[in-house]
Enzyme design. Structure first.
Site, mmCIF file in Angstrom:
data_model
loop_
_atom_site.group_PDB
_atom_site.id
_atom_site.type_symbol
_atom_site.label_atom_id
_atom_site.label_comp_id
_atom_site.label_asym_id
_atom_site.label_seq_id
_atom_site.Cartn_x
_atom_site.Cartn_y
_atom_site.Cartn_z
ATOM 1 N N ASP A 1 0.802 -1.218 0.000
ATOM 2 C CA ASP A 1 0.000 0.000 0.000
ATOM 3 C C ASP A 1 0.838 1.272 0.000
ATOM 4 O O ASP A 1 0.298 2.377 0.091
ATOM 5 C CB ASP A 1 -0.938 0.024 1.213
ATOM 6 C CG ASP A 1 -2.141 -0.881 1.030
ATOM 7 O OD1 ASP A 1 -2.398 -1.313 -0.103
ATOM 8 O OD2 ASP A 1 -2.826 -1.155 2.034
ATOM 9 N N ARG B 1 0.505 -1.659 7.722
ATOM 10 C CA ARG B 1 0.997 -0.436 7.082
ATOM 11 C C ARG B 1 1.989 0.353 7.944
ATOM 12 O O ARG B 1 2.573 1.331 7.452
ATOM 13 C CB ARG B 1 -0.181 0.473 6.700
ATOM 14 C CG ARG B 1 -1.145 -0.145 5.696
ATOM 15 C CD ARG B 1 -2.005 0.921 5.035
ATOM 16 N NE ARG B 1 -1.201 1.805 4.176
ATOM 17 C CZ ARG B 1 -1.707 2.866 3.539
ATOM 18 N NH1 ARG B 1 -2.979 3.184 3.678
ATOM 19 N NH2 ARG B 1 -0.930 3.618 2.782
ATOM 20 N N ARG C 1 -9.480 6.057 11.077
ATOM 21 C CA ARG C 1 -8.029 5.909 11.033
ATOM 22 C C ARG C 1 -7.296 6.911 11.935
ATOM 23 O O ARG C 1 -6.534 6.519 12.809
ATOM 24 C CB ARG C 1 -7.525 6.043 9.593
ATOM 25 C CG ARG C 1 -8.084 4.982 8.627
ATOM 26 C CD ARG C 1 -7.592 3.593 8.937
ATOM 27 N NE ARG C 1 -8.047 2.598 7.984
ATOM 28 C CZ ARG C 1 -7.424 2.279 6.866
ATOM 29 N NH1 ARG C 1 -6.296 2.891 6.538
ATOM 30 N NH2 ARG C 1 -7.913 1.354 6.060
ATOM 31 N N HIS D 1 -11.121 7.472 4.993
ATOM 32 C CA HIS D 1 -10.227 8.621 5.065
ATOM 33 C C HIS D 1 -10.983 9.853 4.591
ATOM 34 O O HIS D 1 -11.842 9.766 3.695
ATOM 35 C CB HIS D 1 -9.005 8.437 4.161
ATOM 36 C CG HIS D 1 -7.891 7.652 4.761
ATOM 37 N ND1 HIS D 1 -7.027 6.892 3.998
ATOM 38 C CD2 HIS D 1 -7.455 7.538 6.046
ATOM 39 C CE1 HIS D 1 -6.126 6.316 4.786
ATOM 40 N NE2 HIS D 1 -6.367 6.691 6.018
ATOM 41 N N CYS E 1 -4.991 9.670 -3.199
ATOM 42 C CA CYS E 1 -4.282 8.675 -2.396
ATOM 43 C C CYS E 1 -2.870 8.448 -2.921
ATOM 44 O O CYS E 1 -1.955 8.178 -2.141
ATOM 45 C CB CYS E 1 -5.046 7.355 -2.379
ATOM 46 S SG CYS E 1 -6.514 7.371 -1.341
#
Length: 283
Positions: free
Chosen positions: A57, A82, A130, A159, A257
């Protein structure tokens, strides 16, 4: 930007990820290269961070940190899959030079520009899935900005940058677009009061991550699938630039992103970005 050399869906940490849907690695890379070339064709310079094996990612560079006035704060990720990305982005930011000073990694749970969107002199900050509210206070203290907390309630829009886009930070108030349904009632009221002239996205456009955009104040780079939003942007005087990132959508990301914007302390003589430093920051 970070090339999708190791991009794949090997775990599921958001509703977009499906282990049963294969990723076409070569197509993902071609789409990413096209996005990079599109930025460059519009006068932006793209800096590239080397991908790290085992971090699929990392292509979603926006999550790696936030840079304001040359001060860079690297992310501290929520999911263990992550977390090593934060250190990788911190190392890159520490070595970036060109008016960038690293503040290290956040001490609070913070997923960078995924949840921290600069709108003029205000930082719009997402929470709910998040980035923690404590991180909002940390960002306010470190950057000396007013931070507006916005609560996300739909797990598809985990997000802030999947539910809200800053189109022009040079206006007062900034010009934004957002999906009302992605926010709690209190946050809907906050947005309506602060941004009465915002572009309201439809659920159909949001469902293809149409709000996951990068804007330089004139050109709005976004998925080619959000055709309704393209029309509304044109009505407001923006120039939508459609890009196909359907392969990277399988991981839950689109244009924004893939793009971490740099805002250095000093303005270089040429346009530059890590992903994209907008033209407005160089005015």
């Amino acid at each position: 930007m970070c090339p999708p050399t190791y991009f794949d869906v090997v775990y599921e940490i958001n509703p977009w990820m499906d282990l049963g849907v294969p990723v076409d690695a070569s197509r993902a890379l071609a789409q990413w290269e096209h996005l990079r070339a599109t930025y460059e064709a519009h006068g932006h310079r793209v800096d590239v961070i080397d991908p790290v094996p085992g971090l699929p990612d990392m292509v979603y560079a926006a999550n790696g940190g936030v840079v304001v006035g040359g001060r860079a704060l690297a992310a501290r990720f929520t999911y263990p899959e992550r977390r090593p990305e934060g250190a990788a982005y911190e190392r890159w930011l520490a070595a970036a030079g060109a008016g960038i000073t690293s503040l290290g990694q956040a001490t609070e749970q913070n997923e960078g520009e995924g949840d921290l969107l600069l709108a003029g002199d205000v930082m719009l900050a997402g929470t709910g899935f998040r980035t923690s509210r404590a991180a909002h206070a940390e960002v306010a203290a470190l950057f000396g900005l007013e931070v507006v907390t916005l609560e996300l309630v739909d797990p598809r829009y985990y997000h802030l940058d999947t539910a809200l886009a800053v189109l022009d930070g040079g206006t007062s108030p900034a010009t934004i677009a957002y999906l009302r349904e992605a926010f709690s009632p209190a946050s809907q009221a906050e947005l309506a009061e602060r941004y009465p002239d915002a572009v309201l996205a439809t659920p159909e456009d949001a469902a293809v991550l149409g709000l996951n955009v990068v804007s330089d104040g004139r050109h709005v780079f976004l998925t080619d699938r959000a055709t309704g939003l393209h029309d509304r942007l044109r009505e407001r005087g923006f120039e939508p630039v459609g890009v196909d990132l359907s392969e990277l959508l399988k991981g839950g990301g689109s244009v924004k992103c893939c793009t971490l914007e740099l805002r250095p302390a000093t303005v270089p003589s040429t346009t530059t970005t890590t992903a994209v430093l907008d033209e407005e920051a160089r005015a």
